[in-house]
Design an enzyme around this catalytic site. Structure first.
Site, PDB file in Angstrom:
ATOM      1  N   GLU A 206       0.836  -1.201   0.000  1.00 47.59           N
ATOM      2  CA  GLU A 206       0.000   0.000   0.000  1.00 47.59           C
ATOM      3  C   GLU A 206       0.873   1.254   0.000  1.00 47.59           C
ATOM      4  OE1 GLU A 206      -3.784   0.136   2.537  1.00 47.59           O
ATOM      5  OE2 GLU A 206      -2.499   1.574   3.573  1.00 47.59           O
ATOM      6  N   GLY A 378      -4.728  -0.458   8.839  1.00 46.17           N
ATOM      7  CA  GLY A 378      -6.181  -0.567   8.890  1.00 46.17           C
ATOM      8  C   GLY A 378      -6.675  -1.233   7.613  1.00 46.17           C
ATOM      9  N   HIS A 403      -2.057  -5.689  16.113  1.00 46.19           N
ATOM     10  CA  HIS A 403      -1.421  -5.835  14.795  1.00 46.19           C
ATOM     11  C   HIS A 403      -2.256  -5.283  13.653  1.00 46.19           C
ATOM     12  CE1 HIS A 403      -4.183  -8.976  13.772  1.00 46.19           C
ATOM     13  NE2 HIS A 403      -3.472  -9.457  12.789  1.00 46.19           N
ATOM     14  N   ALA A 405      -6.622  -4.030  12.311  1.00 51.79           N
ATOM     15  CA  ALA A 405      -7.984  -3.675  12.664  1.00 51.79           C
ATOM     16  C   ALA A 405      -8.747  -4.865  13.240  1.00 51.79           C
ATOM     17  CB  ALA A 405      -8.705  -3.141  11.432  1.00 51.79           C
ATOM     18  N   GLY A 406      -8.512  -6.028  12.669  1.00 51.08           N
ATOM     19  CA  GLY A 406      -9.287  -7.199  13.069  1.00 51.08           C
ATOM     20  C   GLY A 406     -10.587  -7.241  12.289  1.00 51.08           C
TER      21      GLY A 406
END
Lengths: 480, 146
Positions: A206, A378, A403, A405-406
């Protein structure tokens, strides 16, 4: 599942009291609001299950990005005594040393935004991605063994990046105690064509810019300024690590029986760390950790090339340098203070990162004053954060933090939610140019499939186990 | 895009899991349970109906007990896809006991143009694994790491 008792003990800190077969209490770091989501899945039961494993020290923990995993919860952290404790492949996961790397550049928004499509296309062309992607590297079996022992150093020795990169990787990108003799033929076969590949699912490269600075001093120390362009790489040990995990779960199912370890979930199978089986897995896992370190180092070299080619500038002008790289799925020997005594322990982090605080000798000298950079990506549509490790994390969480956002939605819910929508266009409307090897990936990775990472980061900061440094905003992404 | 839903409820159905995906698998006999599990698993990777039976492949899997045999079986099918690029439309389980399975698969080589990829599966896991005989046949539950 819902009957698990959990009590708030401090701002953003919750405790599951020790009951039944638990050897230690459970602890979850989360805001009040996040706790509703957390209660809805089976992750709290998993915190309780981990608390039952032999030799666990202090508490079974979960970071604010906790969600239902297999064996350990995702976001789970647990440390074990070297003499009485265990090591468990289920506490590391299949994607051994899945991890994330942040690179800074000499470029700013105004240089990059007009050309972001070209850069993304160039990244997509340089970096093999998608299901079963095979790299352009053809590793001989001797090369592969060398990768397993040397990690990122192998990549640097073979022309992928610079010696200087190694200082800014957790453990300098190379774990000792890696023994290729512990690796199956199947794992070697899965690994040899996949070095230098991104893979699929939530793995990505990204391009972001620094949107907001919360801590001027730490941002300066990390070399980050407003509107500066940075790059995040997220991938792991590919099929090699998946196979190592599968091979050793089978062995550990037998070892658990042999050593009379009662398992609340088969995926938590394990062996005493101080046993032949425990040591064999440790040596094999370290090979997979090194594979992933090498993988990200090779991919970063191509990121540098992609920028230089797309913008037609020199590598020096691009100035792509490593800020930091850290592991998400790992079991490691580390020294921590437990009940006032300094001791070596085996820390399992499953979907959690190391977050060492200021002054720690393992934080690179350049960052030691402010603590280790902690990278928290994120979802692809919103933002990511850089934090710094804290002394409180050292005292409370074995120097660990969250680590990412989940996930919030299951894949099926994400597909339902994405039906009839043009995800690429929605992202483009937000100023994010995305390319993906598969349409299915884009749909399942829609931004709302994840928790809002700012909630996760606020809970980390609220509990004092991380300090906010900067917020990043995506402008381009490639996915598998 | 193949809707991830209950396509053939009699053979298998998908199980909700926040991070990953699971299967509930049904079979009137044990060999049928294993064959249906393979089909369900392959449907997570690609659209099974697009795989043509162009070759046949015999595989043998060994394990300690039926549950482990199920996981080894599915992970072997994943290995054949990832390492050898082979996709299978159908499996016939030739012989089966609690420690060993021998099966004949029909399928073809993976072709990115023809076989849309839905997921990369890291592995079939032992988390909440179930394999049991019920009144009306056999049942298994497997959760995959994606």
């Amino acid at each position: 599942m819902n009957e698990i008792k959990i009590t708030k003990i401090e701002n953003c800190i919750w405790e599951i009291p020790k009951t039944g077969k638990m050897r230690v209490p459970g602890r979850v770091y989360a805001s009040d609001q996040m706790m509703d989501d957390i209660r809805a899945d089976q992750s709290l039961q998993q915190v309780v299950n981990v608390a039952q494993l032999p030799g666990i020290l202090l508490r079974s923990m979960a970071m604010p990005d906790i969600h239902w995993g297999y064996g350990f919860p995702i976001g789970g952290v647990a440390a074990f005594d070297l003499k009485t404790g265990i090591i468990s492949p289920g506490g590391v996961g299949y994607d051994i040393n899945c991890g994330v790397r942040l690179m800074r550049t000499n470029l700013f928004r105004k240089d990059v935004e007009p050309k972001v499509k070209e850069i993304v296309a160039s990244l997509f062309q340089h970096i093999p991605s998608g299901v079963g992607s095979k790299g352009v590297l053809k590793l001989s079996s001797q090369d592969e063994r060398s990768v397993l022992c040397k990690g990122a150093r192998w990549a640097v020795e073979n022309g992928y990046g610079d010696e200087a990169d190694l200082e800014y990787i957790e453990e300098n990108g190379q774990m000792p105690h890696a023994d290729p003799a512990t690796i199956s033929q199947e794992a070697l076969k899965r690994g040899s064509p996949q070095l230098g590949t991104l893979g699929s699912g939530n793995h990505f490269v990204e391009i972001d810019f620094v949107e907001e600075i919360y801590d001027d001093k730490a941002a300066r120390v990390f070399g980050l300024a407003k509107d500066q362009i940075v790059i995040i790489v997220h991938t792991g040990s590919r099929g090699f690590g998946h196979q190592v995990c599968d091979d050793y779960i089978r062995k550990m199912l037998q070892a658990s029986q042999k050593y009379g370890i009662e398992l609340p979930d088969k995926q938590l199978c394990c062996a005493p760390f101080d046993s032949p089986e425990g040591q064999e897995y440790f040596a094999a896992m370290n090979c997979a950790i090194n594979y992933a370190f090498a993988n990200r180092q090779v991919i970063s070299h191509w990121v540098r090339e992609a920028f230089v080619n797309a913008l037609n500038i020199s590598p020096k002008e691009a100035g792509v340098e490593l800020v930091y790289e850290l592991a998400h799925n790992i079991a490691k020997l580390e020294t921590h203070t437990v009940n006032g005594k300094e001791m070596q322990v085996i820390v399992h982090r499953k979907g959690a990162t190391r977050a060492f605080g200021p002054g720690h000798p393992q934080v690179p000298a350049a960052y030691r004053e402010v603590g280790q950079p902690v990278l928290i990506p994120g979802d692809m549509g919103r933002y990511s954060y850089v934090l710094a490790g804290t002394k409180k994390a050292m005292q409370e969480t074995f120097g660990s933090s969250c680590h990412g956002a989940g996930r919030r939605l299951s894949r099926r819910q994400a597909i339902k939610s994405a039906k009839g929508r043009a995800i690429h266009r929605e992202l483009a409307d937000r100023g994010i140019y995305a390319m993906a090897a598969s349409r299915a990936t884009m749909i399942e990775e829609i931004p709302e499939a994840y928790k809002d990472v700012s909630d996760v980061v606020e809970a980390v900061a609220g509990a004092g186990i991380g300090k906010m440094v900067v917020k990043l905003h995506p402008i381009g992404v490639i996915k598998g | 895009m193949n809707e991830v839903s209950t396509i053939r409820p009699k053979k298998f159905e998908y199980l909700e899991h926040t991070g990953d995906i699971g299967l509930k698998i049904y079979g009137t006999t044990l060999p049928e349970l294993f064959a249906n599990a393979a089909e369900g698993f392959t449907s997570i990777i690609t659209e099974v109906e697009k795989i043509e039976p162009k070759f046949r492949n015999q595989i043998v899997v060994e394990a300690n007990g039926l549950e482990e045999l199920m996981i080894r079986w599915l992970n072997q099918i994943n290995y054949l896809f990832e390492v050898e690029g082979k996709l299978f439309a159908k499996w016939e389980v030739c012989s089966l006991n609690k420690n060993r399975l021998s099966a004949l698969g029909e399928g073809e080589d993976f072709d990115a143009q023809k076989h849309p990829i839905l997921h990369e599966v890291k592995a079939a896991t032992y988390h909440q694994l179930k394999l049991e005989k019920r009144k009306d046949g056999w049942f298994a539950q497997v959760i995959f790491d994606l």
